[in-house]
Structure formats: C-alpha cells, structure tokens
Design a protein around this motif. Structure first.
Motif, PDB file in Angstrom:
ATOM      1  N   GLU A   1      33.566  49.488  71.603  1.00 55.26           N
ATOM      2  CA  GLU A   1      32.851  49.568  72.867  1.00 55.26           C
ATOM      3  C   GLU A   1      31.426  49.042  72.701  1.00 55.26           C
ATOM      4  O   GLU A   1      30.890  48.992  71.595  1.00 55.26           O
ATOM      5  CB  GLU A   1      32.812  51.021  73.360  1.00 55.26           C
ATOM      6  N   ASP A   2      30.817  48.678  73.833  1.00 53.82           N
ATOM      7  CA  ASP A   2      29.419  48.255  73.810  1.00 53.82           C
ATOM      8  C   ASP A   2      28.553  49.365  73.228  1.00 53.82           C
ATOM      9  O   ASP A   2      28.767  50.551  73.510  1.00 53.82           O
ATOM     10  CB  ASP A   2      28.940  47.919  75.229  1.00 53.82           C
ATOM     11  N   GLY A   3      27.588  48.970  72.419  1.00 57.99           N
ATOM     12  CA  GLY A   3      26.712  49.940  71.794  1.00 57.99           C
ATOM     13  C   GLY A   3      27.128  50.310  70.386  1.00 57.99           C
ATOM     14  O   GLY A   3      26.413  51.030  69.691  1.00 57.99           O
ATOM     15  N   ILE A   4      28.296  49.824  69.948  1.00 62.87           N
ATOM     16  CA  ILE A   4      28.782  50.099  68.590  1.00 62.87           C
ATOM     17  C   ILE A   4      28.765  48.796  67.800  1.00 62.87           C
ATOM     18  O   ILE A   4      29.253  47.758  68.260  1.00 62.87           O
ATOM     19  CB  ILE A   4      30.200  50.688  68.610  1.00 62.87           C
ATOM     20  N   GLU A   5      28.212  48.852  66.599  1.00 62.85           N
ATOM     21  CA  GLU A   5      28.103  47.649  65.772  1.00 62.85           C
ATOM     22  C   GLU A   5      29.429  47.336  65.099  1.00 62.85           C
ATOM     23  O   GLU A   5      30.177  48.228  64.698  1.00 62.85           O
ATOM     24  CB  GLU A   5      27.006  47.855  64.721  1.00 62.85           C
ATOM     25  N   GLY A   6      29.710  46.049  64.976  1.00 61.44           N
ATOM     26  CA  GLY A   6      30.930  45.599  64.305  1.00 61.44           C
ATOM     27  C   GLY A   6      30.832  44.127  63.969  1.00 61.44           C
ATOM     28  O   GLY A   6      29.765  43.511  64.086  1.00 61.44           O
ATOM     29  N   GLU A   7      31.954  43.541  63.569  1.00 60.69           N
ATOM     30  CA  GLU A   7      31.966  42.119  63.221  1.00 60.69           C
ATOM     31  C   GLU A   7      32.128  41.272  64.477  1.00 60.69           C
ATOM     32  O   GLU A   7      32.883  41.629  65.391  1.00 60.69           O
ATOM     33  CB  GLU A   7      33.106  41.806  62.247  1.00 60.69           C
TER      34      GLU A   7
ATOM     35  N   MET B   1      33.858  38.742  70.872  1.00 63.82           N
ATOM     36  CA  MET B   1      34.165  40.168  70.828  1.00 63.82           C
ATOM     37  C   MET B   1      33.508  40.799  69.604  1.00 63.82           C
ATOM     38  O   MET B   1      33.237  40.128  68.616  1.00 63.82           O
ATOM     39  CB  MET B   1      35.680  40.403  70.756  1.00 63.82           C
ATOM     40  N   ILE B   2      33.254  42.115  69.688  1.00 64.98           N
ATOM     41  CA  ILE B   2      32.789  42.894  68.546  1.00 64.98           C
ATOM     42  C   ILE B   2      33.961  43.754  68.090  1.00 64.98           C
ATOM     43  O   ILE B   2      34.546  44.498  68.882  1.00 64.98           O
ATOM     44  CB  ILE B   2      31.585  43.783  68.902  1.00 64.98           C
ATOM     45  N   VAL B   3      34.291  43.642  66.791  1.00 62.83           N
ATOM     46  CA  VAL B   3      35.517  44.254  66.274  1.00 62.83           C
ATOM     47  C   VAL B   3      35.190  45.114  65.059  1.00 62.83           C
ATOM     48  O   VAL B   3      34.345  44.747  64.231  1.00 62.83           O
ATOM     49  CB  VAL B   3      36.544  43.162  65.892  1.00 62.83           C
ATOM     50  N   ASN B   4      35.849  46.237  64.949  1.00 63.50           N
ATOM     51  CA  ASN B   4      35.757  47.073  63.754  1.00 63.50           C
ATOM     52  C   ASN B   4      36.460  46.349  62.603  1.00 63.50           C
ATOM     53  O   ASN B   4      37.661  46.069  62.684  1.00 63.50           O
ATOM     54  CB  ASN B   4      36.413  48.433  64.015  1.00 63.50           C
ATOM     55  N   GLU B   5      35.733  46.064  61.523  1.00 62.89           N
ATOM     56  CA  GLU B   5      36.301  45.261  60.427  1.00 62.89           C
ATOM     57  C   GLU B   5      37.476  45.939  59.740  1.00 62.89           C
ATOM     58  O   GLU B   5      38.367  45.263  59.198  1.00 62.89           O
ATOM     59  CB  GLU B   5      35.236  44.960  59.362  1.00 62.89           C
ATOM     60  N   GLU B   6      37.504  47.278  59.753  1.00 69.33           N
ATOM     61  CA  GLU B   6      38.555  47.997  59.038  1.00 69.33           C
ATOM     62  C   GLU B   6      39.797  48.211  59.905  1.00 69.33           C
ATOM     63  O   GLU B   6      40.925  48.021  59.447  1.00 69.33           O
ATOM     64  CB  GLU B   6      38.017  49.335  58.545  1.00 69.33           C
ATOM     65  N   THR B   7      39.603  48.588  61.165  1.00 63.52           N
ATOM     66  CA  THR B   7      40.753  48.877  62.030  1.00 63.52           C
ATOM     67  C   THR B   7      41.240  47.644  62.794  1.00 63.52           C
ATOM     68  O   THR B   7      42.339  47.658  63.350  1.00 63.52           O
ATOM     69  CB  THR B   7      40.400  49.976  63.041  1.00 63.52           C
ATOM     70  N   LEU B   8      40.414  46.591  62.835  1.00 64.36           N
ATOM     71  CA  LEU B   8      40.733  45.364  63.585  1.00 64.36           C
ATOM     72  C   LEU B   8      40.927  45.660  65.077  1.00 64.36           C
ATOM     73  O   LEU B   8      41.730  45.014  65.755  1.00 64.36           O
ATOM     74  CB  LEU B   8      41.974  44.670  63.012  1.00 64.36           C
TER      75      LEU B   8
ATOM     76  N   ARG C   1      27.664  40.646  61.580  1.00 65.87           N
ATOM     77  CA  ARG C   1      27.740  41.886  62.340  1.00 65.87           C
ATOM     78  C   ARG C   1      26.867  41.783  63.582  1.00 65.87           C
ATOM     79  O   ARG C   1      25.811  41.148  63.566  1.00 65.87           O
ATOM     80  CB  ARG C   1      27.300  43.076  61.486  1.00 65.87           C
ATOM     81  N   GLY C   2      27.323  42.426  64.662  1.00 63.43           N
ATOM     82  CA  GLY C   2      26.580  42.360  65.904  1.00 63.43           C
ATOM     83  C   GLY C   2      26.838  43.575  66.761  1.00 63.43           C
ATOM     84  O   GLY C   2      27.696  44.416  66.466  1.00 63.43           O
ATOM     85  N   ILE C   3      26.096  43.658  67.851  1.00 62.65           N
ATOM     86  CA  ILE C   3      26.230  44.770  68.786  1.00 62.65           C
ATOM     87  C   ILE C   3      25.908  44.253  70.188  1.00 62.65           C
ATOM     88  O   ILE C   3      25.061  43.374  70.352  1.00 62.65           O
ATOM     89  CB  ILE C   3      25.288  45.938  68.390  1.00 62.65           C
ATOM     90  N   VAL C   4      26.609  44.766  71.182  1.00 56.19           N
ATOM     91  CA  VAL C   4      26.394  44.390  72.586  1.00 56.19           C
ATOM     92  C   VAL C   4      25.708  45.554  73.281  1.00 56.19           C
ATOM     93  O   VAL C   4      26.193  46.694  73.230  1.00 56.19           O
ATOM     94  CB  VAL C   4      27.723  44.041  73.275  1.00 56.19           C
ATOM     95  N   LYS C   5      24.593  45.272  73.954  1.00 53.77           N
ATOM     96  CA  LYS C   5      23.800  46.336  74.585  1.00 53.77           C
ATOM     97  C   LYS C   5      23.416  45.933  76.004  1.00 53.77           C
ATOM     98  O   LYS C   5      23.216  44.756  76.306  1.00 53.77           O
ATOM     99  CB  LYS C   5      22.516  46.594  73.772  1.00 53.77           C
ATOM    100  N   GLY C   6      23.267  46.952  76.875  1.00 52.24           N
ATOM    101  CA  GLY C   6      22.699  46.754  78.203  1.00 52.24           C
ATOM    102  C   GLY C   6      23.685  46.315  79.261  1.00 52.24           C
ATOM    103  O   GLY C   6      24.819  45.925  78.981  1.00 52.24           O
ATOM    104  N   GLU C   7      23.228  46.379  80.529  1.00 56.58           N
ATOM    105  CA  GLU C   7      24.070  45.993  81.665  1.00 56.58           C
ATOM    106  C   GLU C   7      24.450  44.518  81.610  1.00 56.58           C
ATOM    107  O   GLU C   7      25.555  44.143  82.007  1.00 56.58           O
ATOM    108  CB  GLU C   7      23.342  46.295  82.980  1.00 56.58           C
ATOM    109  N   LYS C   8      23.536  43.696  81.129  1.00 58.48           N
ATOM    110  CA  LYS C   8      23.822  42.259  81.045  1.00 58.48           C
ATOM    111  C   LYS C   8      24.572  41.897  79.768  1.00 58.48           C
ATOM    112  O   LYS C   8      24.851  40.735  79.535  1.00 58.48           O
ATOM    113  CB  LYS C   8      22.519  41.471  81.132  1.00 58.48           C
TER     114      LYS C   8
END
Length: 611
Positions: free
Chosen positions: A395-401, A384-391, A442-449
């Motif tokens: 959503e896909d397309g947003i960078e987080g931990e 999962m990609i998670v906001n480090e501050e809010t835990l 840090r990472g980000i999820v992009k695209g249909e796949k």
C-alpha cells in the motif's frame, strides 16, 4: 553565439518513427533543418574550439560510416562491434552509423591503464571488430595483451574515408525488435552487467522522455555526461528525436572547471540540461560564482528543465542550489527530479512538468520525488512498489522495491539467462499480471498525488543492532555536513563490517599539511554529527586521500568496492578511529577475524591509528 530557431508549425508527434536513426534523414531533408546544428562540441569557451554537425552533415556522415563498415567487408549486418572512441562528435556519428548498418554496438570508455573491464566486455560480447581513435589503437599495440590484439582494430578515420556508393549496399538498418546496443550498467552494486537494448525500446524510451520534458526543435540542450551509457547516451538519441540542438563537452572538462557548464548554459541559452545530484554542491563551491567575471556572465533564465539524476535526490542540496543561482535567473519551476536505469533504456519518469510544478516541493525524509503516479499520462507504463520477500504489491506509505513495466524495458542481460529471468520477468504472487522489471531500487509512494520517492538501493540497506534499517546516503550526508570545508562532497561511503557501521571519507586536497589533531577532531565530529542527525552509531571512521573512494563512470558510489578496498588494505589512510568495543557477530566468523586483524595491523599507509 547562441542559436535561435522558430518552428511554429512543428507538431510534437511528427515525425513518429519506429527507430531513432530514421529521424535523421527526415530532418536532413527539411529545408529549415539542413543547416541547423544537431550537435556542437566544445572543449572550452574559445570559439575556435567549437565543432558543429548540422542535421544534413550528420546524416551524410552516418551514411558514409555505414558504407565504410559494411563495404569494407570487415563486418556484416548483425555483427557486434566495440566502440572505444573518446567523447566527441566522432562517437555520436559512430553510434548512429552502426544502427544504420544493422550492427550491434557496444560503446565503452577507452581505458588507459586497467583493461580488465575491456577484456571482460570482449569476452562477453565477442565483437567482430573494435573501432577506435587512431592514437588509441597505437597504444593498444604496446600492451602485449593477447585478448586485446586477437580481434581486428579499425580506425574511425578509415571508416569515415570509405568512398563506396550508398546504393551499392543492401541493408535495412536495425529493425525495432533487434538488439542494436549493449549498454553496461554502472556497476554501483557489483560488476557492470551488459544490458541488451532493442532499437524499438530505445526509440520508445526517448519519445517518452521527449514528451515528459516537452522537448522540440526550439530546445537547446547542454550535456557533459558520459556519452557511452545511461543519461549521457539517452540525450544523444533524445536530441535527434526532438529535432533539437545539443551542446556537448566532456566529463573531465567539467570536473576540471565546473564553471564551464554554467558558461555553456548561458552562452547557448540552454533550455534543458541533465546533471547528477552530486554535482550541485561541486558547482556551488567551484563554479566561480562569487568572483567578479564580467567576461562570462551567468544567465540561467532560459532554462526550462534542470534534470537532476542519480537518485536518491536530497531536497537540501537542491534548495541550496536554487538559493545560490536564483539571482542568476534559475527558476524553481525548472527543477526536474528524474529517475532512470540502464535496464529500462535509461528514462523512467520525472516528478512533474514545468507547467504543473508545485509552489513548494513535496518531500519525504528530506528527499524529492521522481514521479507522480496519481497523474500518470503514460498508459503503456506501470510503476509499482512491491515487497521483495512476498512479491506482493504494498500500500501507499510502505517502502518496497520499485517495479516497472514498460515497452522501454530492455531484453535482458547478455549471457545471464537466470538473472534475466529474475530481473526482467518478475510477476506479482498469486496475481495474473504482466512482466515487470525489478529495478533493485527501494521506493515509497506518498500523498494524494501519489508522489514516488526513491529511497535507496536494496543491496545498500544496512540493518542496525536495534533492528532498524537505514539507507547509507543519510549517514553520508550527515557526515559530510559536519565538516564541509575539509571533506569532499559525494565522496563519502557508509557500509557495515560485521556489526559495525563504517564511514569512509575523502579529505579535500589542501595547500598545507593537516595536523593529526585536526584529523582526529574531524573523525570525532563525524561520529557525533551522524548520531545527532540520524541516531546511528558510527563505530569506525576512516579518512583517506582524494580519489580513493571508488565510483562508477556516472559518479555513483561503489560502497561494496570501497569496503573491499578498505579490508584489503588498498587505501592510503590519513586517519582512522575505531570507537567503543568491537561488536562480534557469529554470522561470519572468518570475516570477524579478518576485520580484527586488519584493525590491529600497523600498516605503512596509516599515518595514525587510535584503535
């Protein structure tokens, strides 16, 4: 002398064992595996330097080491032992021998001068004994260091020569839920931390990797990575789980002559090899591919998995490597960008399998993906990609931990209960969920796949004066590309001092002295090139000698350590230029004063300063 094996009736899920050590006697009993090489050690390409261990020989040697350790009465089941052997087959035998004896092993690179990490490891793990090469033990006797001489040192020769009987011992090896290995982190962002790995989580991890890379008894692996931790260690276990053959050489042999790696891939018709991303440009420059060498032709056509590690993985360097070596048979389908970390036993994911690779590589901000979450076949793993501050999950397309939940997750850090709770037992806020591992990446999820891209380390992110945040590897890549003939690839570090962006770069070893005018132009070119490419204002460029920028044993930059060494005046500076006016910050006045003092100082190590 390539090795060819055909196992048409091999079932990839057989034999599925709870611990890696249990695979060895299974292979050793099968008639077609007894004489098959499990590991081959190569110092250079002379056949006389090749050493080999068949599955039967390795299993017998592991039995003898187990007996030697427990029968000598110097250690007992459950004890911790420190392994300080040079890279090679002895270390492979010891790692499996300790697991069969039910010992907790701590493999480490034998230090030659600086013993601080070794003394810290002894203090943290409290080993009952240290197992090392005989010649290394003799050098320790001359150190006069009480910490090193206060515990028993056992020679590997002494352990292997034990003549006791196997059936005279009562042992059961490591259970799946028992910690059998302490794997130190690379230390890229701080002091290396001891990770507790259970035998079961390690077995799960390499079984997952075996499936991802489609490894089997016909697979032939070549690796020069350090065998003490991370990917280098995982491939020792992965070889045994797969029933494959692994050709090993040392990192120093590769660095001395990068073409050795290409020759090993060709000679043994390798189907799989792991390589750090920073090594790709090094092989292009120093691999000898532009010289006519008919005695050792390069053939990479059998390669099915060129596993690229050390994220983030830049698309440009991979594409250049492909263009360079496609005439030698390297196929785009073999490129396997992968992700891993010590806290998950190493392997987490790879972007695609060789049979499902895209015709063109998907990219995000010049990076390659390391996983495809839209087609995750691993039901027991969640990324999962998670906001480090809010835990909270983003959503896909947003960078987080990047957070990972998997049976491969390690148990925690030895002696760090609070940090263990924070890193290994993370939970999403206001959601009933399983425990996750916080990777610190840090990472980000992009695209249909739903491709996962690792964008950098959380601790390395730099916030600029305009409020924008940037990962330092973009600055380093842009700086290197301004002068590839004089700068060392992978040896540039970007970081901040107060509000100023600093670029520290190594100059390649040259036959002749370089005049200060050229060094000045290199500094100015770096500033201009980074601004043009990344729109980042570099305020301080420092050129230093080769091997000045600190790195981990796996080749990762230690940017924080580089910053410390620069501010402490511990670097031999060839040229430094501070551009523009000092930018003050009130967040840390002491640091500002220290920085300004260092910048104005005329030290003997500075050849020229235009501050």
């Amino acid at each position: 002398m390539p090795y060819e094996y055909k196992y048409e009736n091999y079932e990839p899920l057989f034999p599925d064992q709870p611990m890696v050590d249990l695979y060895l006697p299974v292979w050793a009993r099968l008639p077609r595996f007894r004489s098959k090489p499990a590991f081959i050690w190569v110092e250079d390409m002379q056949p006389t330097t090749h050493l080999s261990l068949s599955y039967e020989q390795l299993n017998a040697s592991v039995d003898a080491i187990c007996c030697g350790l427990l029968g000598s009465l110097q250690v007992q089941r459950g004890d911790t032992v420190l392994l300080l052997c040079s890279p090679g087959l002895h270390l492979v035998e010891l790692l499996f021998g300790c697991q069969r004896a039910g010992l907790l092993s701590v493999p480490m690179i034998p230090p030659k001068q600086n013993y601080e990490h070794l003394k810290r490891a002894i203090s943290e793990t409290k080993p009952k004994a240290v197992i090392a090469d005989p010649h290394y033990i003799s050098t320790i006797g001359d150190t006069h260091t009480h910490t090193l001489q206060s515990i028993p040192w056992i020679s590997i020769d002494q352990v292997k020569q034990y003549k006791g009987k196997v059936d005279s011992l009562t042992y059961s090896g490591c259970n799946a839920d028992e910690v059998y290995l302490v794997q130190y982190t690379s230390g890229a962002t701080g002091v290396p931390k001891p990770v507790l790995v259970t035998a079961g989580s390690a077995a799960h991890n390499v079984r997952t990797a075996r499936k991802a890379y489609d490894l089997h008894p016909n697979s032939r692996i070549v690796s020069w990575l350090p065998q003490y931790h991370d990917c280098g260690l995982m491939f020792l276990l992965l070889t045994i789980v797969s029933g494959a053959t692994c050709v090993l050489t040392s990192p120093s042999a590769f660095v001395k002559r990068p073409r050795l790696w290409l020759e090993l891939l060709s000679e043994f018709k390798a189907t799989c090899t792991p390589v750090p991303s920073f090594a790709l440009p090094l092989v292009i420059k120093r691999g000898g591919i532009h010289h006519h060498q008919p005695t050792s032709p390069i053939n990479l056509s059998p390669l099915k998995n060129l596993i690229i590690i050390n994220e983030p993985i830049h698309s440009d360097s991979v594409q250049e490597f492909l263009r360079t070596f496609s005439p030698f048979g390297l196929a785009p389908s073999s490129i396997s960008p992968s992700y891993g970390l010590a806290e998950n036993c190493t392997f987490v994911s790879t972007a695609w399998r060789s049979d499902s690779v895209c015709s063109t590589f998907p990219t995000h901000n010049k990076l390659l993906p390391v996983a495809r979450l839209g087609n995750m076949e691993l039901e027991d793993m969640e990324i999962m990609i998670v906001n480090e501050e809010t835990l909270e999950a983003v959503e896909d397309g947003i960078e987080g931990e990047i957070w990972v939940a998997s049976p491969s997750n390690a148990s925690g850090y030895l002696g760090h209960p609070c940090l263990t709770r924070h890193v290994f037992h993370a939970r999403l806020r206001n959601v009933v969920s399983k425990c996750f591992l916080r990777t610190g990446d840090r990472g980000i999820v992009k695209g249909e796949k739903r491709y996962l891209f690792v964008t950098g380390r959380c601790q390395d992110v730099m916030e600029l004066q305009n409020g924008l945040k940037v990962h330092p590897h973009y600055i380093e890549t842009a700086a290197y590309n301004t002068c590839t003939n004089f700068l060392r690839g992978g040896c540039l570090a970007a970081f901040k001092v107060s509000a100023t962006v600093v670029l520290l770069a190594e100059i390649r070893r040259l036959q002749e002295d370089v005049d200060t005018g050229l060094l000045k132009r290199i500094c100015e070119g770096i500033k201009e090139g980074v601004w043009k490419k990344e729109k980042v204002e570099v305020g301080w460029v420092v050129l230093v000698e080769t091997e000045s920028v600190p790195k981990t044993t796996s080749g990762k930059l230690k940017r924080g350590k580089a910053r410390e060494k620069l501010l402490a005046g511990e670097l031999i500076i060839l040229m430094e230029i501070r551009f523009g006016k000092d930018v003050k910050t009130t967040q840390n006045p002491w640091e500002d004063n220290l920085t300004n003092s260092l910048l104005s100082a005329q030290t003997p190590t500075t050849l020229i300063s235009l501050l």
